[in-house]
Each structure stands twice: as structure tokens, then as C-alpha cells.
Design an enzyme around this catalytic site. Sequence first.
Site, short mmCIF file in Angstrom:
data_model
loop_
_atom_site.label_atom_id
_atom_site.label_comp_id
_atom_site.label_asym_id
_atom_site.label_seq_id
_atom_site.Cartn_x
_atom_site.Cartn_y
_atom_site.Cartn_z
N GLU A 191 1.27 17.02 4.16
CA GLU A 191 -0.03 17.09 5.22
C GLU A 191 0.21 18.06 6.39
OE1 GLU A 191 -1.78 13.22 5.51
OE2 GLU A 191 -2.34 13.36 3.27
N GLU A 310 -0.79 12.74 -3.70
CA GLU A 310 -1.23 11.51 -3.34
C GLU A 310 -2.75 11.65 -3.83
OE1 GLU A 310 -1.07 10.69 0.88
OE2 GLU A 310 1.08 11.39 0.99
#
Length: 581
Positions: A191, A310
Amino acid sequence: MTMTGAHRAGRTHRLWMALGLALITAAGLAVAPATADPAPSADPAASAVPGTAQGVVAAMQPSWNLGNSLDAIPNETAWGNPPATKALFDAVRAKGFRSVRIPVTWSNAQSATAPYTIDPAYLGRVKEVVDAALSAGHYVLLNVHHDSWQWISKMADDHDAVRARFDATWRQIATAFRDSPRRLLFESVNEPFFDNATDAQKTQYMDELNTSFHTLVRASGGGNATRVLVLPTLGTTPAQNLMEDLVSTITELHDPNLAATVHYYGFWPFSVNIAGFTRFEETSRKDLVDAFTRMRDIFVAKGIPVYLGEYGLLSYPDYTKPAAPVERGEMWKYFELLGHQARISGVTTALWDAGSFINRNTLQWREQGLVDLIRASWRTRSGTASSDQVFVPKSAPITDHTLTLERNGTTFRGLWHGDTKLTAGRDYTVSGDALTLTKTALTRLVGDRAYGVNASLQARFSAGAPWPIDVITHDLPVQSDATGTTEAFAIPTQFRGDVLATMQARYADGSNAGTATWTPYQEFHQTFYPRYADGTLVLTPAFLNALTDGAPVTLTFDFWSGAAVTYRVTRTGTTVTGTVS
């Protein structure tokens, strides 16, 4: 995702909030085999590893995250999980998962100044965990995790130092694992985002990090010369422009052993239960379908494998909290459709688990039904219904109750109460998509009509997991006056069997009150939550401190039965008073 206790919110929550607000404002591959049995082989470590990146990523389906362990700050057990063991990876493997993503926060044991040395003991522990997962038969993905916001995000302000540390980090990781088998993959950074950077700079920095990661790992030799490397988009976000940017990077690298990664946590308002998005309705469904369609069209169709590093919901029920922000049936519909869309799009999925799915102390799965539904989605679809709740009012005569079946290509096979199959015609009827429980059956199932769940049924279909249906006796909740402070205030509430869905907050002039001023519907858990066992409904300090001093606020509590109860609160300094309205 980023840090907190049993599941992580933090910066990811804010990114998805921004995306969700933008969507609200604006609106209103090689496919994995559909019939493959996900059961692990007897000797998984001996299985041949595919020679292509597409084959490797497909072989990793389905995948699971060791969340809130080696990524926890400042150490492996700091966020509530015990040390990872081979027994844990065996338990995950036994449930049908074929790979494990191991997030690691390297700054936990790394010098913040040159030469940015990682403590050998910490590196050794990471290797121990990776080897345990490999020996359990998993493919393993290893990454650089919370470092992304701790220091990598400062690239615009301190470019050269960030690059030097990033490069030094990956040199050390690559050297330590250069002789590991091909079942180990590397992911450059989790991220990634960049503070104080223009959009153009963000694009440049993302390409720069991915490219440097690729160069360093390949140059380290050994198995790293051809190891599959996984590159993220900015923020690991599945937006079209960001995925197209990553395609450009991958194309320029001219390397067949590359894969793309993004994350998906659903349409943000549904994912956190805000703005009235309590149901997995059309907007939320479209957001999910569109995301996977983009993954397929932008990556998979071009031969670039996709690892969904994820997925879940930002507010997935945290076992440490007293109530679930997203209602069970609506959550199940989300996971069912996500699994289906990933399968038909050829995307390998990695379930984010910070301890909410498998209890790492007992190695028991916390909610077997949900896990069964997720497992089923790897091969087929499951039937669902408009609700998993049938509310029967205690103070009124019992009548028939109708649910709408959502067969998803399956055939309805009947209703069961435990091991007993209910009788069609007497206990229920089916007409088209309408499943009606008769008053005869409901009268028998509620028994003495004690408040709460009186019976749990299963709707079974020709394929997939059964759909749960709780038969619940309820009456209109009753609240009482209360006083407290902005740091501790709870409304005495007799829930009387009902279940809270959401809360609206408005000032006397009709304007919105609370932390979310763009909607009257406040965010579950962040601003309010029920404590059913205690008979209270808590208003959080964040919500109370956001109220205008001295201005009465009318709260409307909406319940899953369809009931609504209003209540008035007023903050005066740090004092809060509440009255039944």
C-alpha cells in the site's frame, strides 16, 4: 492495510473513505480452473512449481494473510497474536489454502541511518516463519509492509535517503532468501503512498520503487534471477489509471516473471457501515464487479497475473469488539460474490486475516459457516436470500414471513432445522423466488417466544454453502434517560431481541450532526455501537466531541426488524445528557 488491533484500519481506512466519497459524489489471464478441488495434496512440497508467472500465481489460489504478526509494531506479538508456528500454517493448509502472504515491518529491527542494517536475529526469525510456511506446503509471498507509511511515504521530502534505505532493505532481504525455492515470491511494498507529492510525482515514485526493487532482486542472483516478483499499484488500489500505470512499468521491465497486486475491501460506505449502506445493495455490488472487471481487462487479458494481496471488509467483525458493524447475511453476500468474480476473472485471492478468521491460540476457525462459504466460492456459487433474519414480534400475532431467494444459478433443495428437514407445504412454500415460512412453522420454532434467536435454520441449495436463517423474537427497543461525559456516555437500552443496523444524527434544523457531516448516518463503531449483554448503546468520544455545544441532537436508531427509535442528546462542555424523545 495499516495498523490497529485485531484488524487494521488506519491509513487504508482514510484512502477508502476518500474513494467512497468520490464515488458517492459521482454517482450516486489465465483463469484458475473453476472445478479444481482446493484440498491440499498429500506431499505438497514435492509438487512441481509451474514455470510461468501465470502458472505460479494460479497455483497460489486460494491465499491467506498472516496479518498482525510480523507486520505488528514493535514486535510480532504486540497486536495480540501469538508467534506464528508451522502448526498454524498446517491448519490453514488443511482448510484448503495453498499460499500464505507474510507481511513484515522491517523497521521493527532496522537502523534508521545508513547502512540501514536489519538485525540478523530479526531476519532469522522472518526466515524461520517463511520456512515453516514453505514446509507446510504453501507458496509464500514476502513483502515490505508498514514501512510504507513509516518512512517510504516521506520520499517527496527526503528522496535520496528513502531510496537508499529502500534499496538497502531489499538487498538484505534478497541476499537472505536468494537460495529459497521458487515457491517463495517477493512483493516490493505494501500500500505505497507519498506525502506532499503531486500526482505526477506519485506516479514517478511508484515506478521508481518497483523498478529499483526489480533490479536489485534480479542482480542478487541464485533463485532470485527468475523468482516471481509482485508489483503493486499506488496504494495497491484497483483504480483504472493506477493499474494502467503499473502495466507501463511491467511492460518496460520486459520480464516474464512479474505479477501485479491490488487490494479490495469493498465499496467504502458498505465496508464500514456509513451513509446508510447497511445492505450489500446494487451500488456495492457494482463497485465489486467493476473492480474485478478492471483487473481482468487491464492485467489478466494482457497475460499479467493478478494477486489480490488483501481482501475483506474494513469493518470485518473484530472478535475483540462487542458487535458486528456489517450484518452477517449482507457480509456473506459480499464474500460470495467476491469469490465468484475473482474466479471468473482469473484473480488469485489472499484473505486478510489478523486473527478474526482463525483463532491462532486454538487453531480453530471462529465462524465456520463464513469460512465454508468462502471455500465454496473457490469452486462454485452459493445460494443466498434477501435476509438471514426472520423477526417475529412478541406482542403481535404470528403471521407468515417471506424472503426472496437469490439462487445464483443453484437449485433450492429445502429448509433444515438442525438435522430435521422442514416439510414443504406445511412449514414453508416456494413460489418463484419467494420463500415463505408459514405461521405454523414459526409458531413452533419460536416456542415460548423468549427475546432473541429462537431457532437457526439452513436453506440448502444444489451447490455451495447453506444459507443461515435465524428466527428471532423481538419487540420495540426501549431506552432511558442518561447523563455522562464526552469520554463516557451510554444510553440504557432494552434491545428486546432486536439488532441495531445504523444510527442517524441531526440537529433541530435538520442538518447533519457528528463526525460525518456529509450524511446523517454515522459510522458504526467509530461513533456508536451496541453492547447487547450490558443493555447499553455507546456513543463514542469522537462523536460526542464533534457535536455543537449546547445544540440538541436527535438520534434515530434503525434496527434490522424495521423498527426505529429516536433519542435526544445534548453536549454542554464535557457533560452529556440524554433523554427519550
